[in-house]
Design a protein around this motif. Structure first.
Motif, short mmCIF file in Angstrom:
data_model
loop_
_atom_site.label_atom_id
_atom_site.label_comp_id
_atom_site.label_asym_id
_atom_site.label_seq_id
_atom_site.Cartn_x
_atom_site.Cartn_y
_atom_site.Cartn_z
N ALA A 270 37.00 8.55 -13.10
CA ALA A 270 36.65 7.02 -14.32
C ALA A 270 37.69 7.41 -15.07
O ALA A 270 38.34 8.88 -15.82
CB ALA A 270 35.72 7.29 -15.21
N ALA A 271 38.75 6.24 -15.69
CA ALA A 271 40.09 7.02 -16.41
C ALA A 271 39.98 5.51 -16.89
O ALA A 271 40.42 4.14 -16.43
CB ALA A 271 41.28 7.62 -15.78
N THR A 272 40.79 5.55 -17.85
CA THR A 272 41.95 3.64 -18.83
C THR A 272 43.19 3.87 -18.30
O THR A 272 43.58 4.88 -19.35
CB THR A 272 41.05 4.30 -20.00
N PHE A 273 43.92 3.02 -18.00
CA PHE A 273 44.79 2.14 -17.63
C PHE A 273 45.27 1.78 -18.59
O PHE A 273 44.53 0.83 -18.35
CB PHE A 273 45.11 2.42 -16.39
N GLU A 274 45.89 1.45 -19.61
CA GLU A 274 47.06 -0.16 -20.33
C GLU A 274 48.53 0.13 -19.82
O GLU A 274 48.75 1.12 -19.45
CB GLU A 274 46.32 1.09 -21.51
N ARG A 275 48.82 -1.44 -19.82
CA ARG A 275 50.58 -1.41 -19.11
C ARG A 275 50.38 -1.54 -20.26
O ARG A 275 50.21 -2.83 -20.96
CB ARG A 275 50.46 -2.33 -18.11
N ALA A 276 52.07 -1.06 -21.01
CA ALA A 276 52.84 -1.09 -22.15
C ALA A 276 53.48 -0.47 -22.32
O ALA A 276 54.12 0.74 -21.26
CB ALA A 276 51.34 -0.75 -23.34
N ASP A 277 54.73 -1.01 -22.81
CA ASP A 277 56.43 0.15 -23.29
C ASP A 277 55.47 1.22 -24.33
O ASP A 277 54.95 0.95 -25.60
CB ASP A 277 57.33 -1.06 -23.86
N LEU A 278 55.87 2.17 -23.76
CA LEU A 278 55.29 3.77 -24.73
C LEU A 278 55.85 3.01 -26.32
O LEU A 278 54.17 2.99 -27.10
CB LEU A 278 56.03 4.88 -23.74
N PHE A 279 56.53 2.40 -26.44
CA PHE A 279 56.63 2.17 -27.76
C PHE A 279 55.90 1.67 -28.63
O PHE A 279 55.26 1.82 -29.64
CB PHE A 279 58.70 2.75 -28.08
N ARG B 45 39.52 14.45 -13.41
CA ARG B 45 37.87 15.17 -12.03
C ARG B 45 38.07 16.69 -12.84
O ARG B 45 37.19 17.55 -12.75
CB ARG B 45 39.10 15.23 -11.23
N LEU B 46 38.45 17.50 -13.92
CA LEU B 46 38.49 18.14 -14.77
C LEU B 46 38.05 18.27 -15.17
O LEU B 46 38.32 19.29 -16.69
CB LEU B 46 40.56 18.96 -15.49
N GLY B 47 37.56 17.07 -15.62
CA GLY B 47 37.07 16.88 -16.72
C GLY B 47 36.75 16.42 -18.26
O GLY B 47 36.60 15.91 -19.48
N ALA B 48 38.01 15.99 -18.36
CA ALA B 48 39.39 15.00 -19.56
C ALA B 48 38.69 13.40 -19.35
O ALA B 48 38.68 13.05 -18.57
CB ALA B 48 40.46 15.07 -19.27
N LYS B 49 38.50 13.24 -20.92
CA LYS B 49 38.42 11.68 -20.47
C LYS B 49 39.93 10.67 -20.95
O LYS B 49 40.26 10.79 -21.92
CB LYS B 49 37.91 10.54 -21.96
N VAL B 50 40.49 10.47 -19.48
CA VAL B 50 41.73 9.96 -19.90
C VAL B 50 42.33 8.85 -19.68
O VAL B 50 41.60 7.59 -19.36
CB VAL B 50 42.22 10.69 -18.36
N THR B 51 43.40 8.74 -20.49
CA THR B 51 43.50 6.84 -20.85
C THR B 51 45.18 7.12 -19.95
O THR B 51 45.99 7.98 -21.26
CB THR B 51 43.50 6.87 -22.17
N GLY B 52 45.97 6.25 -19.47
CA GLY B 52 46.50 6.45 -18.85
C GLY B 52 47.88 5.59 -19.54
O GLY B 52 47.48 4.17 -19.12
N VAL B 53 49.37 5.38 -19.49
CA VAL B 53 49.80 4.24 -20.04
C VAL B 53 51.33 4.18 -19.37
O VAL B 53 51.61 5.19 -19.13
CB VAL B 53 50.10 4.25 -21.48
N ASP B 54 51.41 2.84 -18.83
CA ASP B 54 53.18 3.35 -18.30
C ASP B 54 53.51 1.52 -18.32
O ASP B 54 52.37 0.61 -18.58
CB ASP B 54 53.08 3.64 -16.52
#
Ligand SMILES: C[S@@+](CC[C@H](N)C(=O)[O-])C[C@H]1O[C@@H](n2cnc3c(N)ncnc32)[C@H](O)[C@@H]1O
Length: 439
Positions: free
Chosen positions: A98-107, A70-79
């Motif tokens: 809008a944001a992209t979310f991906e499920r994964a072990d960070l490493f 909402r502050l203007g960033a194009k966000v990708t979230g990983v968890d």
């Protein structure tokens, strides 16, 4: 990296995340009405986000990710949590942010992202993240490799000093222990924190949550974090400590000093409850750091290793056996060099041609196992134990009872206590626990 523990944490987080969200009401409506879950500290660390690519590490259910978008960033979230990423994806579509979310072990995600050449202007992680990660060096290298040159890592976290205390403020835990701490499972800290972590208004939701899945935590110290970032090539621009915790009621008698800044009871002296770091990737750092640690090889001892192994012994003993005192350690050093090393069957762990640890065996007895302190927790000791077990089967060891993290290390490798003596081999009043592992 300890995949098995990360996987156990995934199950634990799946269960806990559902409980946490049950207390937070209609979050779609909260965001549609302009809500944000960010605190001023992280907004200041991140700076202006308009039009920037932002990677949100361990984003959980995406509330902060959407607030950042909402502050203007194009966000990708990983968890790693399936439940969290499913929730975040739903929340994005319900709120229209809008944001992209991906499920994964960070490493695992770091490796894939590096291979596809993904890069970000900002990398962000906040509140309760690194305590779930088994390899801090890999974490820092991942951050560095995914930042654009000139990009910034903004990190805010609960303070490791606070983790020394139990809920009643009694000092109970080692600062930055080297071994993972096993817990009954991720708890319902949202229920414990009430409105502090439910800005949309707290709802009762799940009552008396009990997590069926155990969890494993890694409580890294401030020096571990700063050194890992420096080693990864980042420039630490600021390090701040705060005497309050945003939103989190982790201890008895905490009180809101305004805006969700939770302070300890008035009767307590001030202690740091959070810290923050901003680090930049130098413009000149165009080469991404290697994510994988160079391979560790285990080989027989050579006479020319002696001085290096004695130095490893001393630095690791200062960490593991400080109760012996410097004078006694220096006397023991001579025995290690002149008696124990020559008589034992020694095996050396080596990285890039340099010894980083060793195990000394006398028949099936582990006379010594020592690893360079900076890489404790990276699996070197584990590798040496398994190497000895492959050769010998049954193993015995004697561990100073005061060296709690060593006792825990052997226990986690399948050793069980067989007996205990109240004095050490020199007759000094330091209890020794004898442990054994069957073939
Ligand atoms: C306390 S939460 C972080 C909360 C976050 N600040 C937010 O915006 O809500 C910790 C998160 O780390 C995630 N996590 C734990 N281990 C992980 C791993 N190995 N890889 C990726 N995420 C992980 C958990 O699933 C959980 O969502």
């Amino acid at each position: 990296m300890q995949n098995d523990l990360h996987e156990a944490n995934r199950l634990s987080w799946n269960a806990a995340t559902a409980a946490h969200n049950s207390h937070k009401g209609d979050q779609g409506a909260f965001f549609c009405n302009g809500g944000s879950t960010l605190y001023p500290e992280e907004i200041e660390l991140l700076g202006d986000l308009a039009g920037l690519d932002l990677l949100h590490l361990q984003c959980n259910s995406g509330q902060d990710s959407l607030s950042l978008a909402r502050l203007g960033a194009k966000v990708t979230g990983v968890d790693i949590s399936d439940e969290a990423i499913a929730f975040a994806t739903r929340l994005s579509s319900e709120s229209g942010i809008a944001a992209t979310f991906e499920r994964a072990d960070l490493f695992h995600w770091f490796e894939g992202a590096q291979a596809r050449g993904a890069v970000f202007d900002r990398v962000f992680a906040s509140y309760g993240t690194i305590c779930w990660l088994s390899d801090l060096g890999l974490w820092a290298r991942g951050v560095a490799s995914l930042l654009k040159p000139g990009g910034r890592f903004a990190f805010i976290e609960f303070h490791p000093f606070a983790m020394v205390f139990d809920e009643t403020w009694t000092p109970r835990y080692d600062y930055a222990p080297r071994e993972p701490i096993s817990e009954p499972g991720v708890g319902d800290y949202v229920a414990a924190s009430g409105a502090g972590l439910a800005p949309n208004g707290y709802e009762q939701g799940v009552v008396d949550f009990r997590n069926p899945h155990p969890s494993f935590e890694f409580n890294w110290g401030i020096a571990d974090v700063v050194q890992a970032l420096i080693d990864a090539g980042l420039k630490v621009e600021c390090l701040r400590e705060y005497p309050y915790a945003n939103g989190w009621v982790g201890f008895e008698g905490m009180r809101d000093s305004g805006g969700g800044r939770m302070l300890p009871p008035e009767t307590m002296p001030s202690i740091p409850l959070m810290y923050a770091i901003a680090a930049t990737k130098p413009e000149a750092m165009t080469q991404a750091p290697a994510l994988k640690r160079p391979e560790t090889i285990i080989r027989p001892y050579r006479a020319e290793d002696r001085d290096r192994l004695v130095a490893i012994w001393l630095s690791a003993s200062r960490i593991g056996h400080p109760f012996l005192g410097e004078e006694r350690l220096l006397a023991q050093l001579e025995m290690v060099r002149d008696t124990y090393l020559p008589m034992a069957d020694n095996w050396v762990a080596e990285i890039d041609g340099s010894p980083v640890g060793f195990i000394g065996l006398i028949d099936r007895f582990i006379g010594g196992l020592f690893v360079v302190p900076e890489i404790h927790g990276a699996g070197i000791g584990r590798g040496l134990i398994e190497h000895a077990a492959r050769r010998l089967g049954h193993l015995d060891v004697g561990v100073y009872a005061d060296n709690a993290s060593a006792v825990e290390f052997y226990r986690r490798r399948g050793f069980v206590e067989t007996s205990r003596q109240e004095t050490d081999d020199e007759g000094l009043p330091f209890a020794v626990i004898h442990m054994a592992r069957a073939s």
